[in-house]
Design a protein around this motif. Structure first.
Motif, PDB file in Angstrom:
ATOM      1  N   VAL A   1       0.948  -1.168   0.110  1.00  0.00           N
ATOM      2  CA  VAL A   1       0.336  -0.110   0.138  1.00  0.00           C
ATOM      3  C   VAL A   1       1.023   0.966  -0.099  1.00  0.00           C
ATOM      4  O   VAL A   1       2.184   0.875   0.824  1.00  0.00           O
ATOM      5  N   ILE A   2       0.082   2.847  -0.293  1.00  0.00           N
ATOM      6  CA  ILE A   2       1.432   3.470  -0.559  1.00  0.00           C
ATOM      7  C   ILE A   2       0.439   4.801  -0.859  1.00  0.00           C
ATOM      8  O   ILE A   2      -0.905   4.992  -0.620  1.00  0.00           O
ATOM      9  N   THR A   3       0.625   5.584   0.489  1.00  0.00           N
ATOM     10  CA  THR A   3       0.282   6.958   0.701  1.00  0.00           C
ATOM     11  C   THR A   3       0.023   8.060  -0.887  1.00  0.00           C
ATOM     12  O   THR A   3       0.823   7.629  -1.249  1.00  0.00           O
ATOM     13  N   SER A   4      -0.757   8.788  -0.372  1.00  0.00           N
ATOM     14  CA  SER A   4      -0.436   9.751  -0.854  1.00  0.00           C
ATOM     15  C   SER A   4       0.606  10.651  -1.910  1.00  0.00           C
ATOM     16  O   SER A   4       1.360  11.479  -2.323  1.00  0.00           O
ATOM     17  N   GLY A   5       1.080  10.719   0.071  1.00  0.00           N
ATOM     18  CA  GLY A   5       2.665  10.961  -0.178  1.00  0.00           C
ATOM     19  C   GLY A   5       3.647  10.282  -0.093  1.00  0.00           C
ATOM     20  O   GLY A   5       5.236  10.802  -0.210  1.00  0.00           O
ATOM     21  N   GLY A   6       3.321   8.882  -0.647  1.00  0.00           N
ATOM     22  CA  GLY A   6       4.311   8.505  -1.447  1.00  0.00           C
ATOM     23  C   GLY A   6       5.320   7.387  -0.248  1.00  0.00           C
ATOM     24  O   GLY A   6       6.037   6.372  -0.642  1.00  0.00           O
ATOM     25  N   SER A   7       4.436   7.287   0.838  1.00  0.00           N
ATOM     26  CA  SER A   7       5.333   6.752   2.586  1.00  0.00           C
ATOM     27  C   SER A   7       4.221   4.612   1.788  1.00  0.00           C
ATOM     28  O   SER A   7       3.077   5.114   1.539  1.00  0.00           O
TER      29      SER A   7
END
Length: 121
Positions: free
Chosen positions: A50-56
């Motif tokens: 999974v990846i957040t909108s911030g790229g984490s």
């Protein structure tokens, strides 16, 4: 009103690589987390990455170091680069995204239709 469409699956040899893509389209206001899940025959669907909108990003232990998730926010697209594949990676891979639509601004979980990845010689 919102669709997730995956592409890139297929048959790959053990040790090989494949890249999955998933494009979100429709009445999208914003996209939060995007991710990939998989379901092998007779097994439950499981989180791959999974990846957040911030790229984490985070990964399941079984794919850590072999798979890489990335996203292009401008294209509403998430990718999964899969390397060093083995037969245990054989599954239907599903794209997932938490999307806020323009119509009601509610964050809803959306799923793609799935793409088959088969690892075999």
């Amino acid at each position: 009103q919102v669709q997730l469409v995956e592409s890139g699956g297929g048959l790959v040899q053990p040790g090989g690589s494949v890249r999955l893509s998933c494009v979100a389209s429709g009445s999208i206001f914003s996209i939060n987390d995007m991710g990939w899940y998989r379901q092998a025959p007779g097994k439950q669907r499981e989180l791959v990455a999974v990846i957040t909108s911030g790229g984490s990003s985070k990964y399941s232990d079984s794919v850590k170091g072999r798979f890489t998730i990335s996203r292009d926010n401008a294209k509403n697209t998430v990718y999964l680069q899969m390397n060093s594949l083995n037969p245990e990676d054989t599954a239907v891979y599903y794209c997932n995204a938490v999307i806020m639509t323009r119509t009601n601004r509610l964050a809803v979980n959306y799923w793609g239709q799935g793409t088959q990845v088969t690892v075999a010689s």
